[in-house]
Scaffold this active site. Sequence first.
Site, PDB file in Angstrom:
ATOM      1  N   TYR A 216       0.968  -1.333  -0.173  1.00 57.34           N
ATOM      2  CA  TYR A 216       0.033  -0.042  -0.144  1.00 57.34           C
ATOM      3  C   TYR A 216       0.811   1.186  -0.366  1.00 57.34           C
ATOM      4  O   TYR A 216       2.153   0.998  -0.046  1.00 57.34           O
ATOM      5  CB  TYR A 216      -0.915  -0.110   1.129  1.00 57.34           C
ATOM      6  CG  TYR A 216      -0.475  -0.215   2.413  1.00 57.34           C
ATOM      7  CD1 TYR A 216       0.470   0.794   3.425  1.00 57.34           C
ATOM      8  CD2 TYR A 216      -0.356  -1.449   3.322  1.00 57.34           C
ATOM      9  CE1 TYR A 216       0.884   0.459   4.446  1.00 57.34           C
ATOM     10  CE2 TYR A 216       0.232  -1.564   4.514  1.00 57.34           C
ATOM     11  CZ  TYR A 216       0.829  -0.761   4.920  1.00 57.34           C
ATOM     12  OH  TYR A 216       1.341  -0.807   6.384  1.00 57.34           O
ATOM     13  N   LYS A 274      14.056   8.341  10.084  1.00 56.65           N
ATOM     14  CA  LYS A 274      12.548   8.125  10.307  1.00 56.65           C
ATOM     15  C   LYS A 274      11.805   9.273   9.536  1.00 56.65           C
ATOM     16  O   LYS A 274      12.132  10.565   9.729  1.00 56.65           O
ATOM     17  CB  LYS A 274      12.546   8.238  11.914  1.00 56.65           C
ATOM     18  CG  LYS A 274      12.763   7.100  12.607  1.00 56.65           C
ATOM     19  CD  LYS A 274      11.985   5.778  12.414  1.00 56.65           C
ATOM     20  CE  LYS A 274      10.627   6.160  13.003  1.00 56.65           C
ATOM     21  NZ  LYS A 274      10.399   6.069  14.465  1.00 56.65           N
ATOM     22  N   HIS A 275      10.744   8.731   8.744  1.00 51.23           N
ATOM     23  CA  HIS A 275       9.842   9.468   8.145  1.00 51.23           C
ATOM     24  C   HIS A 275      10.468  10.443   7.300  1.00 51.23           C
ATOM     25  O   HIS A 275      10.283  11.767   7.516  1.00 51.23           O
ATOM     26  CB  HIS A 275       8.664   9.991   9.306  1.00 51.23           C
ATOM     27  CG  HIS A 275       8.084   8.934   9.703  1.00 51.23           C
ATOM     28  ND1 HIS A 275       7.188   8.331   8.970  1.00 51.23           N
ATOM     29  CD2 HIS A 275       8.041   8.565  10.948  1.00 51.23           C
ATOM     30  CE1 HIS A 275       6.636   7.480   9.935  1.00 51.23           C
ATOM     31  NE2 HIS A 275       7.202   7.539  11.000  1.00 51.23           N
TER      32      HIS A 275
END
Length: 575
Positions: A216, A274-275
Amino acid sequence: MSAPIALLSVYDKTNLLELASGLHGAGVRLLGSGGTAKKIREAGIPIEDVSDITKAPEMLGGRVKTLHPAVHGGILARSIPSDEADLKAQNISPISIVVCNLYPFTETIAKPGCSLADAVEEIDIGGVTLLRAAAKNHERVSVLSDPADYAEFLAAWKQGNGDVGQAIRSKLALKAFEMTAKYDEAISAYFREKYASSDLPKDKLAGPVQRMALRYGANPHQKPAQAFVTEGELPFKTLCGSPGYINLLDALNSYALVKELSESLNLPAAASFKHVSPAGAAVGLELNEVEKQVYGVDDLKEPLTALAAAYARARGADRMSSFGDFIALSHPCDLATARIVSREVSDGMIAPGYSPEALEILSKKKGGKYCVLQMDPAYKPAEIETRQVYGVSLQQRRNDAKIDANLSSNIVTKNKELNNQALTDLIVATLALKYTQSNSVAHEGRPVVAPAPPRVLALPFKKGVKRAEKANAIDLFVAAEPLEGSEKAQWESLFEEVPAPLTAEERAAHLRRLDGVACSSDAFFPFPDNVHRARRSGVRYLAAPSGSVMDAECIKAADEHGMVFAHTSLRLFHH
């Protein structure tokens, strides 16, 4: 003067009869192919078949209808003597209007059970050729690819007595080019999935892998999702696990960072992401005994390699933010680095290679689901990058600015003593900013004292307390946040003996010894309080672009503290 000719060959027959009737009423001679001519003729509107001018029937089950010099010569001929002479010699009449839309390829492949043969039959050949030929010659020819344009075109044709004007012809040509581009994109995407997807068995792959299906997108409800390239092959492959959309954002951004770091400083580099921002980034400088303890690798059995030291530093820069990180390494992952990673909570790793021992360790992490990606170190991204936001495409030149020692050469303070260690730290900090969401500053350094009060390194944790729990407990201890109820009980349960809070004297003594930190900013410092605040965190070396109306005041503040301040003249916003 002969009547102008319109060629009509459409799949979508919306508003077709109104257009044909209007053109006929305006004195336009109509030519049509197959079903288009049949529908118009059945409505009582005079129309000739394309075969009347080609002298050749439709053939191959309709695959060949309009592909003929009599058609394309008539469309492509310019209003110049040599082209007009060629038409006269071949007895070809010029065509002034082309009305065409394409077989519904995207609709067909979206149907359940669509076979490869079904999809192939919906690849329009003659229609695309008609559109491109007419659009190419839009100085003379009008091309109608969208039924929504018929009414406006008819009104302009009648008002201009057969000349709609160059502006309308140009607008219609652009729409036709965009339609064929989108059509070709859909076809290539379909065959990329059929012939070049990473999930295909080897005997089904027609060439290099260009596509990877993802579970996804950024969230579970955002389906479908994929990663792909339109040229060459995907620059990475999956050795273990299954990367997600956010994993790949982290992986590709972080690898770009460590590749640049390594090239700039000629040292192995590592990043903890991270992100889509680095929680930490570092190069492989040797750790002393205190640093090994600080970064939690003092008990490692394997000798620390330069790469392992780089990741220990990157992970330890902010252990809280690094929890569940995606790791990037500039060099092939070795055994020592894999050992460190195996003990941490992490989502995945990208590196240009893996030793057999390292891959064996990593493939067992998370029950075999740990994401391990291998990057092609020779890969070079395109110079121009494109992204889409809310349906709008944004395009820019890739940020290929080089971060090296020269960037910090313009020292504007009285103190100009920038030693090699500080210069390396500024390069690392500035490169980290290049891949950090703006606005940001990056602190980098190997301060002259341990980056925590001494008692922090000797907290009496119980046996079996996890590394993440220790990091959280240390953070609460150092921050001196007031704890109550179950939170306090849980924190105290981690220790053999609950430690007494750090005293004001301990904190002050630590801060007095903290020095030698480098700090870089992605934009200018707007106020001198930024400089004062940086100094309170042990910053001795600053780098930032100039351009603020307060530049002089910021330099004055740096001079007040005896700091070294370099104006880089390079803004590094990243979004």
